[in-house]
Structures are given as structure tokens and as C-alpha cells.
Design an enzyme around this catalytic site. Structure first.
Site, PDB file in Angstrom:
ATOM      1  N   GLU A 131       0.860  -1.182   0.000  1.00 60.38           N
ATOM      2  CA  GLU A 131       0.000   0.000   0.000  1.00 60.38           C
ATOM      3  C   GLU A 131       0.899   1.237   0.000  1.00 60.38           C
ATOM      4  O   GLU A 131       1.873   1.254   0.750  1.00 60.38           O
ATOM      5  CB  GLU A 131      -0.912   0.046   1.228  1.00 60.38           C
ATOM      6  CG  GLU A 131      -1.922   1.183   1.134  1.00 60.38           C
ATOM      7  CD  GLU A 131      -2.926   1.211   2.300  1.00 60.38           C
ATOM      8  OE1 GLU A 131      -2.755   0.418   3.250  1.00 60.38           O
ATOM      9  OE2 GLU A 131      -3.842   2.025   2.247  1.00 60.38           O
ATOM     10  N   GLY A 271       2.742   2.318  10.918  1.00 58.51           N
ATOM     11  CA  GLY A 271       2.475   1.505  12.109  1.00 58.51           C
ATOM     12  C   GLY A 271       2.331   0.033  11.786  1.00 58.51           C
ATOM     13  O   GLY A 271       2.987  -0.813  12.384  1.00 58.51           O
ATOM     14  N   ALA A 272       1.475  -0.271  10.822  1.00 60.35           N
ATOM     15  CA  ALA A 272       1.209  -1.662  10.476  1.00 60.35           C
ATOM     16  C   ALA A 272       0.407  -1.701   9.186  1.00 60.35           C
ATOM     17  O   ALA A 272      -0.054  -0.666   8.717  1.00 60.35           O
ATOM     18  CB  ALA A 272       0.422  -2.347  11.584  1.00 60.35           C
ATOM     19  N   GLU A 274      -2.534  -4.060   6.805  1.00 59.06           N
ATOM     20  CA  GLU A 274      -3.603  -5.055   6.909  1.00 59.06           C
ATOM     21  C   GLU A 274      -3.619  -6.095   5.795  1.00 59.06           C
ATOM     22  O   GLU A 274      -4.690  -6.647   5.492  1.00 59.06           O
ATOM     23  CB  GLU A 274      -4.941  -4.317   6.926  1.00 59.06           C
ATOM     24  CG  GLU A 274      -5.347  -3.651   5.592  1.00 59.06           C
ATOM     25  CD  GLU A 274      -5.015  -2.178   5.475  1.00 59.06           C
ATOM     26  OE1 GLU A 274      -4.096  -1.708   6.179  1.00 59.06           O
ATOM     27  OE2 GLU A 274      -5.645  -1.491   4.657  1.00 59.06           O
ATOM     28  N   ASN A 275      -2.498  -6.431   5.155  1.00 61.32           N
ATOM     29  CA  ASN A 275      -2.483  -7.421   4.072  1.00 61.32           C
ATOM     30  C   ASN A 275      -3.345  -8.631   4.432  1.00 61.32           C
ATOM     31  O   ASN A 275      -3.298  -9.125   5.551  1.00 61.32           O
ATOM     32  CB  ASN A 275      -1.051  -7.909   3.834  1.00 61.32           C
ATOM     33  CG  ASN A 275      -0.056  -6.791   3.885  1.00 61.32           C
ATOM     34  OD1 ASN A 275      -0.141  -5.862   3.106  1.00 61.32           O
ATOM     35  ND2 ASN A 275       0.863  -6.844   4.841  1.00 61.32           N
ATOM     36  N   HIS A 307      -7.171  -2.318  14.864  1.00 62.29           N
ATOM     37  CA  HIS A 307      -7.364  -1.575  13.615  1.00 62.29           C
ATOM     38  C   HIS A 307      -7.061  -2.472  12.402  1.00 62.29           C
ATOM     39  O   HIS A 307      -7.866  -2.576  11.476  1.00 62.29           O
ATOM     40  CB  HIS A 307      -6.453  -0.339  13.622  1.00 62.29           C
ATOM     41  CG  HIS A 307      -6.542   0.495  12.390  1.00 62.29           C
ATOM     42  ND1 HIS A 307      -7.338   1.611  12.299  1.00 62.29           N
ATOM     43  CD2 HIS A 307      -5.925   0.379  11.193  1.00 62.29           C
ATOM     44  CE1 HIS A 307      -7.206   2.143  11.101  1.00 62.29           C
ATOM     45  NE2 HIS A 307      -6.349   1.406  10.400  1.00 62.29           N
ATOM     46  N   GLU A 308      -5.902  -3.102  12.416  1.00 58.11           N
ATOM     47  CA  GLU A 308      -5.522  -3.923  11.259  1.00 58.11           C
ATOM     48  C   GLU A 308      -6.472  -5.100  11.107  1.00 58.11           C
ATOM     49  O   GLU A 308      -6.860  -5.451  10.001  1.00 58.11           O
ATOM     50  CB  GLU A 308      -4.072  -4.424  11.383  1.00 58.11           C
ATOM     51  CG  GLU A 308      -3.023  -3.334  11.587  1.00 58.11           C
ATOM     52  CD  GLU A 308      -3.102  -2.187  10.605  1.00 58.11           C
ATOM     53  OE1 GLU A 308      -3.501  -2.414   9.446  1.00 58.11           O
ATOM     54  OE2 GLU A 308      -2.781  -1.047  10.993  1.00 58.11           O
ATOM     55  N   HIS A 311      -9.732  -4.104   9.519  1.00 54.25           N
ATOM     56  CA  HIS A 311      -9.637  -3.867   8.079  1.00 54.25           C
ATOM     57  C   HIS A 311     -10.061  -5.095   7.271  1.00 54.25           C
ATOM     58  O   HIS A 311     -10.403  -4.974   6.097  1.00 54.25           O
ATOM     59  CB  HIS A 311      -8.197  -3.526   7.688  1.00 54.25           C
ATOM     60  CG  HIS A 311      -7.884  -2.054   7.653  1.00 54.25           C
ATOM     61  ND1 HIS A 311      -8.716  -1.140   7.064  1.00 54.25           N
ATOM     62  CD2 HIS A 311      -6.807  -1.345   8.099  1.00 54.25           C
ATOM     63  CE1 HIS A 311      -8.163   0.080   7.159  1.00 54.25           C
ATOM     64  NE2 HIS A 311      -7.013  -0.031   7.789  1.00 54.25           N
ATOM     65  N   GLU A 330     -10.192   3.901   5.884  1.00 51.06           N
ATOM     66  CA  GLU A 330      -9.426   4.350   7.057  1.00 51.06           C
ATOM     67  C   GLU A 330     -10.300   5.058   8.098  1.00 51.06           C
ATOM     68  O   GLU A 330     -10.191   4.789   9.288  1.00 51.06           O
ATOM     69  CB  GLU A 330      -8.250   5.224   6.631  1.00 51.06           C
ATOM     70  CG  GLU A 330      -7.195   4.494   5.789  1.00 51.06           C
ATOM     71  CD  GLU A 330      -6.651   3.227   6.438  1.00 51.06           C
ATOM     72  OE1 GLU A 330      -6.879   3.016   7.657  1.00 51.06           O
ATOM     73  OE2 GLU A 330      -6.005   2.418   5.735  1.00 51.06           O
TER      74      GLU A 330
HETATM   75  N1  0A1 Z   1      -3.285   0.854   5.765  1.00 47.71           N
HETATM   76  C1  0A1 Z   1      -2.405   0.943   6.894  1.00 47.71           C
HETATM   77  C2  0A1 Z   1      -1.462   2.065   6.868  1.00 47.71           C
HETATM   78  C3  0A1 Z   1      -0.351   2.017   5.905  1.00 47.71           C
HETATM   79  C4  0A1 Z   1      -0.371   2.844   4.811  1.00 47.71           C
HETATM   80  C5  0A1 Z   1       0.697   2.937   3.961  1.00 47.71           C
HETATM   81  C6  0A1 Z   1       1.783   2.161   4.229  1.00 47.71           C
HETATM   82  O1  0A1 Z   1       2.891   2.241   3.437  1.00 47.71           O
HETATM   83  C7  0A1 Z   1       2.949   3.207   2.476  1.00 47.71           C
HETATM   84  C8  0A1 Z   1       1.822   1.317   5.319  1.00 47.71           C
HETATM   85  C9  0A1 Z   1       0.736   1.240   6.140  1.00 47.71           C
HETATM   86  C10 0A1 Z   1      -3.237   1.192   8.117  1.00 47.71           C
HETATM   87  O2  0A1 Z   1      -4.194   1.951   8.062  1.00 47.71           O
HETATM   88  O3  0A1 Z   1      -2.912   0.672   9.159  1.00 47.71           O
HETATM   89 ZN    ZN Z   2      -5.948   1.576   8.466  1.00 49.19          ZN
END
Ligand code: 0A1
Ligand code: ZN
Length: 885
Positions: A131, A271-272, A274-275, A307-308, A311, A330
Site C-alpha cells: 500500500e 504503524g502496520a 492489513e495485508n 485496527h488492522e 480492516h 481508514e
Molecule cells: N493501511 C495501513 C497504513 C499504511 C499505509 C501505507 C503504508 O505504506 C505506504 C503502510 C501502512 C493502516 O491503516 O494501518
Molecule cells: Zn488503516
């Protein structure tokens, strides 16, 4: 890493330019041959023309960045040189039939990837971050979230060095190969966009557990960490199981695969992530025990795990059509994690914490040159849009829908949203429409919250007519201009309120003309016009209005309440947020007045000081909430309320107020400190125990601030005797701004004890960088030479450079501009390595309009200097350009 730049420079992307993809991809088979120096990625795509579009082009557009193309074949035949063309970060393939199989082989160099996007290495392991647009650094692909495919991933690597091979979904097959290599094949049955792809290869320890879902399925849970860190995963596993349960109970949402994995990595930009089925976490938010993590770390970790996990439904099962819709996943997921925390701990305390964050970070963003709507209309670099506006203001927008509809209708709206859109890539609009259709409530005007940027200001004045026995609330909404939006339409602002009598009791709220049955004592007024008047009947005496209860809308509130009335509410308001907020409003007024006058004696009224004493001695107040009530607005929030902001005067006023409170109540603080210290298990991680420790930390802070001779010794003693990180950090924080040998000794002891534990050493770096002592900038410069400082580790960069520039306003804004110059140098240096993290550091320089002319000039000069740097990334380019306006 060499950056492959588009010859035309970075292009602005616009929501209005959205067109559906001409071709869809149904399945992706990826084959990673992981080898030192070069990783080969073979990708087989099954695709077809998108039936949803009338676009008759036969050209398939693929994204690819920093890839070396080895071969490309279409339906089994090698594509000749003229059959495709590469332009910048795009590959255009011509003569693509209605249905096709496309095979592409590329190589990449994860070892050299310091941007930490795509496939990269962290402490000897391979991991991915896709992401928002990282997948294009792995292979050529339509790297956009509305292309959803089923992925099968084969990983092959050296078996000794990379015994663990992971990807999304379920393990289908694994085995040994020649030359000490092995492989694993993973399959994820849920169609997903490329940004949710993940792969990991490394030598990791695995902690296992399981969860039985509401339909009785057993899900295997695994947390992967470096060997030796297994004992630090308990809170992560526990938080995960509680999140899974909560989502079932609150939203009826069950996990959908048989396996859920979390992998901790030490080099991570955020932070983390959500793959699907394979969350990748910054190790900071996985590893914790009471010796190395504070209570605040525990709470943050729990919130991020939740949170993750959440998702999986809000983001993965239903995803975003395009990145302008980022808040769809988000904002909604932050709202869900906030609710989880509120249900798990204290709702009032959580609301206060969220309001604090919004005010400290989101309001300034919304008032500055990078302000953007919750659903932006254009961007240069999507990575710059992972902002507090998209996340936290986005969550406030969802929360307002929740309040306007009520919990039941909101839940019906959620159910309808999943019923309609499971497996789809949709827009914020689709979410709002589901909420409307499920509730029958018109959200027409409300939609402006998605499109209009800036923080609305709500002016609320109360007038009382003793003869007519009416109380009249005059409400005015002011929508300040923001970049690209000079004029705005009035918004729908839910204003939750009550009227309190002289004893603090809520009065019945009978609106003029309303019949007198079932009169509520708290109401939500739907403010929808620029100016509006609400008249309440049968109000004998002048009441005090309790306003914006529960922080019912993300607005700036201005009232005609007197300091005395604010103190009254600070004592009596039954709504936790409104009570805390009245105190903050009083303090903001008193402290900015002192800063403006440059007079730092008797900053606080006796009335307020007395209220503080009552909070400390009152028996019935939750300690965590008392800690919030006693915490002054931060320097940046105060600066936000002063024009032009004077960081030194603000610092002096805040310190003076702390000293006054500490001096006045030294006895009560000492009593609280002692009471909260005895018979207390420092490793009890219950909500109540954490709250008591928060209050104890506040007490110690005020004892030191009051200048009591014994207080510094007490803090030093606590630092030396601490058996947990919470105790240790609260002592160091209390000492951090005092120039004394105790501080130096305690800091040195802490450093020596933890120098080999990176996550704890980061705390030492941050303490050093945020001390308000005059020589901190010199200290920070020396920290960059510390053997453990490493520009390639985002956590460390944030702990030093980020902490200094956003967490130490008085030193960052030094009148000679040295703080600004320091930051500009570091941004430029870091940008070559990691543009995403470099860009995140720029924000404080873009707020120049808030300061005096001399500072404005120096801040702008620094932005100019960054801009002139050749080869600047799109990430930093965009922020600097916006910053210069
Ligand atoms: N989707 C993740 C946040 C996230 C966004 C971008 C990243 O790299 C560019 C990494 C993580 C979340 O909302 O936790
Ligand atoms: Zn998120």
C-alpha cells in the site's frame, strides 16, 4: 536505489479523471526466486476486457517502477519489441485480446530498497509493503485498487537462511529443492487489490494460538517475531483474540480464512499493514512486556492490532475504488478501533484522547497549506495522503453519522453496506448511500463533510431572559477558507448540549413550541445554517450551557462563557468530554493571555486552582480521567490559539501554570503519589491499574514542576528503583526539563541499560530530543553521530528528528532559525533514501503562517532550500510546493 523518474515529472492525479480499467485481472500467479543480489519475479496474469466499460482500446496499461524486464509473453507467444512500450513508470501492451494470459518476468534488488516500499529487506528477512503503490515495484501490474484478483504465490529461497516462507491465504504446498533451497505455495481465495498482497521470507520464531469463531470454525493465529522475542507477543495475541470477538459481537463480522498471521519487522514506514491474512507490523506495535513497554505503548499496540484486524472487513472484503476514497476504509476502521477501545477501557477517557489528537495535529493540518477534504480531489503522491484528516477526521465523520442515525440504524447501514458491496471496490458515497437507505435519514447536506476541507468554527452564545423565562442559544458557523476552497456552504453540525443550573443539574430542554411531554435533559441540535437560534422555555435562572458534549462534531467551539463558568463546568459537567473541554478552554484562555502579556505570575485564577484541589481530593473520580483533567493543553495546541504564535512565551506561560499548580497542591500531589504507590502491582495491566499509574505520573510531574526540593530526588529514586517501563519513563519525563545532575545520571543509566534493545533505546533518543533545556538542538546533532543512530531505520529517525521537530516546539522554533535549518538538512539527506518518511518530517515547516515575520522568513527559506535540491522525490516536492503556497 535509483529512482526511475517520469520524464515529465510527477503528475497531478484528479478524482474527476477517474476511468474504470479497460481490462480486469482475475487471477495472479506469482513466483519469487529469492537470491542474494537479484530476485526474479515471474508473474502469470489471467485477464479479460472489463465488461463494465465501453472503452474499446486494445492497450493494457501496467504500472512498474525500478524493474528490469526479462521477458513478456501474451497467450504463450513472446511479445516482440514493438508490441509494447515503456514510458516512465508505465508499460503499454498493445493488441490485447478479450481474454488473455500474460506472463512477465522481471528482476528486482530488495537489498538495495531503502524506500521500504515493494519487496525489501529488514534485519536479514525479506518483507513487502504494497500500500498504496508498492506492488508496482515488485512486478508490472495494473496497480490500482479497483483491479481485484485471486492470488497464488510461490516463494523459493535458501532453506537455512529463510526457513519461514509466507504469503496471503492458506499454505497449499511446500518442500525441499536442490542446493539447500526450499519453496512454499500460498493461495488466497478472496479477490483482492494488489495493495493487499504480502510476502515474507526469513528466519523467524512463531507463537501460535487459536480462536473459535461465532459459527464454530477454528482459526489458527500466528505471530512471527525474531528468535528470542517470543515472550513479548502476549499482549498482541490477546488483543487480536479480543478484537476478533468484539467484531463478532458488535458488528456480526466473522473472520473468513482459517489462518491469521502477524509478522513483526523492525524497518517499517508506518504503524502496520492489513495485508489479507498476513498483517505486517512495525515491531514497535507487536513486542511488549511491562519491563520494556509503557502502559501507553500497551494501549497503542492493542488499538493498532484491532485496527488492522478490523480492516479485514472494512478495507479488504470491501475496498476502495481509487485512492481518493482512502477514508472509506481508514475513517471507518479508525471509528471501529476507537469503539473497540471505548468498550474495552473507558469511553470518556478515549474520547478525550481522540479529541486531544485531533486538536493537536488535525486542526493545524486543516488550517494550513496542506489542508484537504476527507475525500481529496487531487494529489501528486498518494503516500502523502495517509493523514490525520483522512484517518481521524474521517473517523469523526463516521461517528457523526453514527450519532445522527443512532446505534441501531447505523448497524443496519453497516449490514446493508456489506450486503451490497462485499467483494467490491467502492466509494465513500456508496457507504453514505447505504447508511441513508438503511435509516431513511437524508444525509444530503451532511455529505459536505467529505468534500469541504477546513475545521468549522462554531460560535455559540447564550442569552437568558428572566421575564420570558427563556434561554436562547445563538449559533453561528464560520467556515474558514482553505486551499482551493475560498467559499463554502453551511454544513450539518450536530451540536450536543445541555443547560446546567447553579448546582450543576441538567435542566429539561423544552424547545419553543414543543409540547411538554418527555422533555430530554440533553439534546443534539442539528445546526444546518450559517446562523441559527434555538430557544428553550421554562428556564427560570440563567443556566450554564454544556456544549459539544461527547465532542459531537470536529469543530472549534467559541462561546461567550466566562472564565468563571468554564471553571464551574470543569467542576460539575456530567459529560466527561465537556467537563475536560471546559477546563482546556479556561486554560487556553488564561495561558495565551499570559503569553501575550509576557506576565507569568498568577497565570491561573484561584477558582481553577481550587477545582484542581477538589479533583485531587475527590473520591469519586476515575484516576485515568483525573489525569486527563489535570493535564494542560500542549504547547502546540496553545500556539494554535495565539496569533502570531510565540513559542517561547507559550512555553513560559505553560511552565508558570504548572509551577503554580504544583506549588499550590504540593501536599495533595504528594498524598496522591504515595497512595497510588503503595500496595500496587506495577505489572497489573488492567484498565484501573493503568489509570492509577497515569495519575501517579501526573502527580510526580507536578511535584517536580512545583520546585519542591525533595521532588527531583523522588523522581530520581523512582527512575533508579523502577521495575517497569511505565515507572521508568514517568520518572524520566518528570526530570526531562530540569537541568540537574539527577537527570544526567538517570538518562545515562537508562541508556546503558537499554542500549541493545532498539525499541527502548528509541525512548531514550526521544527523551533526549524533546527536553526543553536550551542545549537540546546541540544534543540532537550529537545524537545523529551516536553509533546506534541509523537513517535507514524509520523508528529511529522519528525518535530523534521527528520528536525534535514536532515534539519540542520551543527549541524547534529557536529565534535564530537553527531548528529549521537542522530539519531542512535532514529532510534532504533522508529523501535520497526514504522519500515517504522524509516527507512526513516536512509538516512543521509548512506551518510558517502561524508565526512572526522573522520566523516566517526563515521557515520559507528552508522550504525554498529543500525545493532547490536536485532529484527531490515527488513526496517531498508536493509538500514543499504546498508549504510555499
Ligand atoms: N493501511 C495501513 C497504513 C499504511 C499505509 C501505507 C503504508 O505504506 C505506504 C503502510 C501502512 C493502516 O491503516 O494501518
Ligand atoms: Zn488503516
Amino acid at each position: 536505489m535509483t529512482r526511475v523518474e517520469n520524464a515529465a515529472g510527477p503528475q497531478v492525479k484528479r478524482l474527476s479523471d477517474y476511468t474504470p480499467p479497460a481490462f480486469m485481472i482475475d487471477t495472479v500467479a506469482l513466483d519469487f526466486d529469492l537470491r542474494d543480489g537479484e530476485t526474479k519475479v515471474a508473474s502469470t496474469l489471467q485477464g479479460r476486457r472489463n465488461p463494465q466499460t465501453t472503452d474499446i482500446t486494445d492497450v493494457l496499461e501496467l504500472d512498474g517502477q525500478g524493474l528490469r524486464l526479462l521477458s513478456i509473453s501474451l497467450n504463450g507467444a513472446a511479445v516482440p519489441e514493438g508490441g509494447y512500450r515503456i514510458e516512465g513508470d508505465k508499460l503499454f501492451l498493445s493488441a490485447v485480446p478479450e481474454n488473455f494470459t500474460l506472463e512477465i518476468v522481471t528482476t528486482i534488488e530488495p537489498e538495495k530498497n531503502t524506500a521500504l516500499e515493494g519487496l525489501y529487506m529488514s534485519d536479514g528477512m525479506y518483507c513487502t509493503q504494497c500500500e498504496a503503490e508498492g506492488f508496482r515495484r515488485i512486478t508490472y501490474f495494473p496497480d490500482r485498487p479497483d483491479v481485484m484478483a485471486v492470488y497464488t504465490t510461490r516463494l523459493e529461497a535458501d532453506a537455512d537462511r529463510f526457513p519461514v516462507l509466507l504469503s496471503n491465504g492458506n499454505l497449499m504446498q511446500s518442500g525441499m529443492l536442490d542446493e539447500g533451497r526450499h519453496f512454499a505455495v500460498w493461495h488466497d481465495p478472496f479477490p483482492k487489490p494488489s495493495y493487499l498482497f504480502a510476502a515474507v521470507a526469513g528466519d523467524l520464531a512463531c507463537v501460535r494460538d487459536s480462536f473459535r469463531t461465532m459459527s464454530g470454525r477454528e482459526v489458527e493465529l500466528r505471530v512471527y517475531v525474531e528468535h528470542g522475542n517470543e515472550h513479548l507477543t502476549g499482549h498482541t495475541m490477546d488483543s487480536l483474540k479480543r478484537s476478533m470477538k468484539w467484531d463478532e459481537e458488535r458488528f456480526g463480522l466473522e473472520y473468513d480464512l482459517d489462518l491469521f498471521m502477524i509478522v513483526a519487522v523492525s524497518h517499517f514506514n508506518m504503524g502496520a499493514m492489513e495485508n489479507k491474512g498476513l498483517n505486517i507490523f512495525n515491531s514497535k506495535f507487536v513486542l511488549a512486556d511491562p519491563q520494556t513497554a509503557t502502559d501507553a505503548d500497551y494501549e497503542r499496540l492493542e488499538g493498532i492490532v484491532a485496527h488492522e484486524y478490523f480492516h479485514n472487513w472494512t478495507g479488504n472484503r470491501v475496498t476502495c475504488r481509487d485512492w481518493f476514497q482512502l477514508s472509506l476504509k481508514e475513517g471507518l476502521t479508525v471509528f471501529r478501533d476507537q469503539e473497540f477501545t471505548s468498550d474495552t477501557h473507558s469511553r470518556g477517557v478515549k474520547r478525550v484522547a481522540d479529541a486531544r489528537l485531533l486538536r493537536a495535529v488535525q486542526f493545524p493540518e486543516d488550517a494550513g497549506p496542506t489542508a484537504h477534504p476527507v475525500r481529496p480531489e487531487s494529489y501528486l503522491e498518494i503516500n502523502n495522503f495517509y493523514t490525520v484528516t483522512i484517518y481521524e477526521k474521517g473517523a469523526e465523520v463516521i461517528r457523526m453519522i453514527h450519532e445522527l442515525l443512532g446505534a441501531d440504524a447505523f448497524r443496519r447501514g453497516m449490514d446493508l453496506y456489506f450486503e451490497r458491496h462485499d467483494g467490491q471496490a467502492v466509494r465513500c458515497e456508496d457507504f453514505v448511500a447505504a447508511m441513508e437507505d438503511a435509516s431513511g435519514i437524508d444525509l444530503g447536506q451532511f455529505r459536505l463533510w467529505y468534500s469541504q476541507s477546513g475545521t468549522p468554527e462554531l460560535e455559540v452564545d447564550l442569552a437568558h431572559d428572566p421575564d420570558a423565562k427563556t434561554a436562547t442559544l445563538k449559533v453561528r458557523q464560520i467556515l474558514p477558507p482553505t486551499p482551493g476552497q475560498p467559499a463554502k456552504e453551511p454544513m450539518l453540525i450536530p451540536l450536543s448540549m445541555a443547560l446546567l443550573d447553579g448546582e450543576g443539574q441538567a435542566l429539561p430542554l423544552q424547545l419553543l413550541g414543543e409540547n411538554a411531554e418527555d422533555i430530554p435533559k440533553a439534546r443534539v441540535l442539528p445546526v444546518s445554517q450559517s446562523e441559527q437560534v434555538f430557544v428553550f422555555e421554562n428556564v427560570d435562572d440563567r443556566p450554564v450551557p454544556s456544549l459539544l458534549r461527547g465532542f459531537s462534531a470536529p469543530v472549534r467551539l467559541r462561546t461567550n462563557r466566562t472564565a468563571e463558568q468554564e471553571c464551574f463546568l470543569y467542576r460539575h459537567d456530567d459529560d466527561p468530554f465537556a467537563r475536560w473541554d471546559a477546563g482546556q478552554a479556561y486554560l487556553t484562555g488564561a495561558l495565551t493571555a499570559a503569553a501575550r502579556k509576557g506576565r507569568y505570575d498568577a497565570v491561573l485564577d484561584d477558582d481553577f486552582l481550587q477545582a484542581v484541589g477538589e479533583i485531587l481530593s475527590g473520591p469519586d473520580i476515575e484516576p485515568a480521567f483525573a489525569a486527563e483533567l489535570l493535564t494542560l493543553p500542549g504547547e502546540s495546541v496553545l500556539a494554535d490559539a495565539m496569533t502570531p504564535a510565540d513559542p517561547e512565551a507559550i512555553h513560559a506561560a505553560r511552565n508558570a501554570a504548572r509551577r503554580e499548580i504544583g506549588l499550590r497542591h504540593a501536599g495533595l500531589f504528594q498524598e496522591s503519589y504515595d497512595r497510588l504507590s503503595i500496595a500496587h502491582d506495577p505489572e497489573d495491566m488492567s484498565t484501573a491499574a493503568m489509570g492509577s499509574r497515569a495519575l501517579k505520573a501526573v502527580a510526580l510531574g507536578y511535584l517536580v514542576a512545583g520546585g519542591d526540593t525533595g521532588a527531583v530526588a523522588l523522581a530520581a529514586l523512582q527512575a533508579a528503583a523502577a521495575t517497569t517501563m511505565t515507572e521508568s519513563m514517568s520518572a524520566l519525563q518528570a526530570l526531562n526539563n530540569v537541568d540537574c545532575p539527577e537527570r544526567r545520571d538517570a538518562m545515562k543509566a537508562f541508556h546503558d541499560r537499554w542500549q541493545d534493545t532498539p525499541l527502548v533505546l528509541d525512548k531514550w533518543f526521544t527523551l533526549s530530543a524533546t527536553s526543553s533545556l536550551p542545549d537540546t538542538l546541540e544534543t540532537v546533532k550529537r545524537l545523529l553521530e551516536h553509533p546506534k543512530f541509523d537513517l535507514a531505520t524509520p523508528n529511529r529517525v522519528r525518535a530523534v528528528i521527528g520528536a525534535f521537530s514536532s515534539g519540542n516546539p520551543v527549541r524547534f522554533h529557536a529565534p535564530d532559525g537553527a531548528g529549521y535549518n537542522f530539519l531542512a538538512d535532514q529532510v534532504v539527506r533522508l529523501d535520497e533514501m526514504n522519500p515517504q518518511v522524509a516527507a512526513r518530517l516536512v509538516a512543521p515547516l509548512t506551518r510558517w503562517k502561524r508565526y512572526d515575520e522573522a520566523r516566517q522568513r526563515m521557515m520559507r527559506q528552508c522550504l525554498e532550500r529543500i525545493r532547490r535540491y536536485a532529484g527531490l522525490s515527488p513526496d517531498v516536492t508536493e509538500l514543499v510546493a504546498k508549504g510555499l503556497g
